[in-house]
Enzyme design. Sequence first.
Site, PDB file in Angstrom:
ATOM      1  N   LYS A   1       0.795  -1.117   0.037  1.00 31.65           N
ATOM      2  CA  LYS A   1      -0.040   0.209   0.069  1.00 31.65           C
ATOM      3  C   LYS A   1       0.824   1.184  -0.106  1.00 31.65           C
ATOM      4  O   LYS A   1       0.758   2.206  -0.729  1.00 31.65           O
ATOM      5  CB  LYS A   1      -1.101  -0.060   1.173  1.00 31.65           C
ATOM      6  CG  LYS A   1      -1.960  -1.112   1.162  1.00 31.65           C
ATOM      7  CD  LYS A   1      -2.827  -1.311   2.521  1.00 31.65           C
ATOM      8  CE  LYS A   1      -3.889  -2.475   2.215  1.00 31.65           C
ATOM      9  NZ  LYS A   1      -4.528  -2.895   3.405  1.00 31.65           N
TER      10      LYS A   1
ATOM     11  N   ASP B   1     -10.613   3.699   3.559  1.00 32.95           N
ATOM     12  CA  ASP B   1     -10.849   2.058   3.479  1.00 32.95           C
ATOM     13  C   ASP B   1     -12.404   1.829   3.209  1.00 32.95           C
ATOM     14  O   ASP B   1     -12.858   0.822   2.589  1.00 32.95           O
ATOM     15  CB  ASP B   1     -10.399   1.557   4.636  1.00 32.95           C
ATOM     16  CG  ASP B   1      -9.274   0.207   4.362  1.00 32.95           C
ATOM     17  OD1 ASP B   1      -9.013  -0.116   3.311  1.00 32.95           O
ATOM     18  OD2 ASP B   1      -8.782  -0.311   5.363  1.00 32.95           O
TER      19      ASP B   1
ATOM     20  N   GLN C   1      -4.340  -1.192   9.417  1.00 33.95           N
ATOM     21  CA  GLN C   1      -4.561  -2.621   8.830  1.00 33.95           C
ATOM     22  C   GLN C   1      -5.262  -3.654   9.861  1.00 33.95           C
ATOM     23  O   GLN C   1      -4.922  -3.651  11.001  1.00 33.95           O
ATOM     24  CB  GLN C   1      -3.034  -3.036   8.411  1.00 33.95           C
ATOM     25  CG  GLN C   1      -3.169  -4.154   7.922  1.00 33.95           C
ATOM     26  CD  GLN C   1      -3.405  -4.507   6.288  1.00 33.95           C
ATOM     27  OE1 GLN C   1      -3.234  -3.403   5.749  1.00 33.95           O
ATOM     28  NE2 GLN C   1      -4.121  -5.203   6.280  1.00 33.95           N
TER      29      GLN C   1
END
Length: 288
Positions: free
Chosen positions: A57, A124, A101
Site C-alpha cells: 500500500k 478504506d 490494517q
Amino acid sequence: MNNSTSAQIIDGNALAAHLRTDVKRRAAALAAKGVTPGLAVVLVGENPASQVYVRNKVKGCVDAGMHSVLERYADTMTEDELLARIDALNQDRTIHGILVQLPLPVHIDAAKVIEAISPAKDVDGFHIASAGALMVGQQGFWPCTPYGCMKMLESIGYNLRGKHAVVIGRSNIVGKPMALMLLQQNATVTICHSATADLKALTLQADVIVAAVGKRNVLTADMVKPGAVVIDVGMNRNDEGKLCGDVDFEGVRQVAGYITPVPGGVGPMTITMLLVNTLEAAEREFAA
Ligand code: NAP
C-alpha cells in the site's frame, strides 16, 4: 463477446496500471497546487500477511507520487494509545487518508478504532458513516475491493440495468457493499451466504456473479449461465500452495462470457482503489 467457448479474461493488472496512471496525473496536478495527497498506514503487531499488505500500500502511494507514512507498533500497544494516534492523524494536514490494517490484536476493539477515524479520511470505507453513505447513495468512500469490482465491470462496458447479479458472501467489507453498489447501478441483486438453501439455483439465473467467500470451488461450471460475467474475489491456496480464488477457473471459463483470474484479477484492483480514494480525499479537502 468472444466467439470461442472460452471467456474473455478481465485483466486486473492491466486495468490497475491504467487507473494508476490517471491517479498519478491527478496527484501531480494537485501537488502543483501545493497539496500532495497523503496516506497514513497503521500496523499494530507482526502479522506476516499484514506486513506484506502494508508495504504494498505504501509503495503504491509512493509510485503514484503521493506521500505515505507507515506507522508500525508492537502488539503491546494499548487501545488508548492507538486511539490517540488516530486522533493525531485526524488533525494532521499532510494526511488525507488513514488506514488501520486489520486484523488488530485481540485486546483492541477494531470497531472502536475504525469509528475513531475521521469519515473525511476513511479511505478504506469501513467507517459506519461510509457504509451509511453508500447505503443512501451519498458521497463517502467505497470499500476498495467491491469498488475495484465495479471498475472491472465498467472496463468491459457492462450495463447492469435490469441484470440479475448474485453476490456470494455478505461480509461488511466485500459482500454487502458489493450488493449495494450493484443495486445503485440498477441491477437486481441476490445476496447469498452460508445458509443459502440452493446456491446453484440462484447462480444459474445470474447475469453477473461475484464470489467473495474464501473457499475454493464455491462456483463451478455447472452453476453458471452461459455468457455470465464472473468476478472472483476469493483468495485461497490450492493443494500445491498456489494462490487461487473461489471459482473453478478452468471449468467456469468454458461457460462464462467474462471472468477475472486469481491472481491478477481483483487483487491488484484493491490497492488501486485505495490510491483513488486517497487522491479523492485530498481533492475534496482542497475543494472545500
Ligand atoms: P468473510 O468475512 O469470511 O465472509 C465470507 C462470506 O462467505 C460470509 O458471508 C459467509 O456466509 C459466506 N460463505 C461461507 N461459506 C459459504 C458457502 N458455502 N456458500 C455461500 N456463502 C458462503 O470473508 P471476506 O472478508 O468477505 O472475504 C472473502 C474472500 O475474499 C476471502 O477469500 C478473502 O481473502 C478475499 N478478499 C480478497 C480481497 C482482494 O483484494 N482480492 C479483498 C478482501 C477479501 P455467512 O455470513 O453466513 O458466514
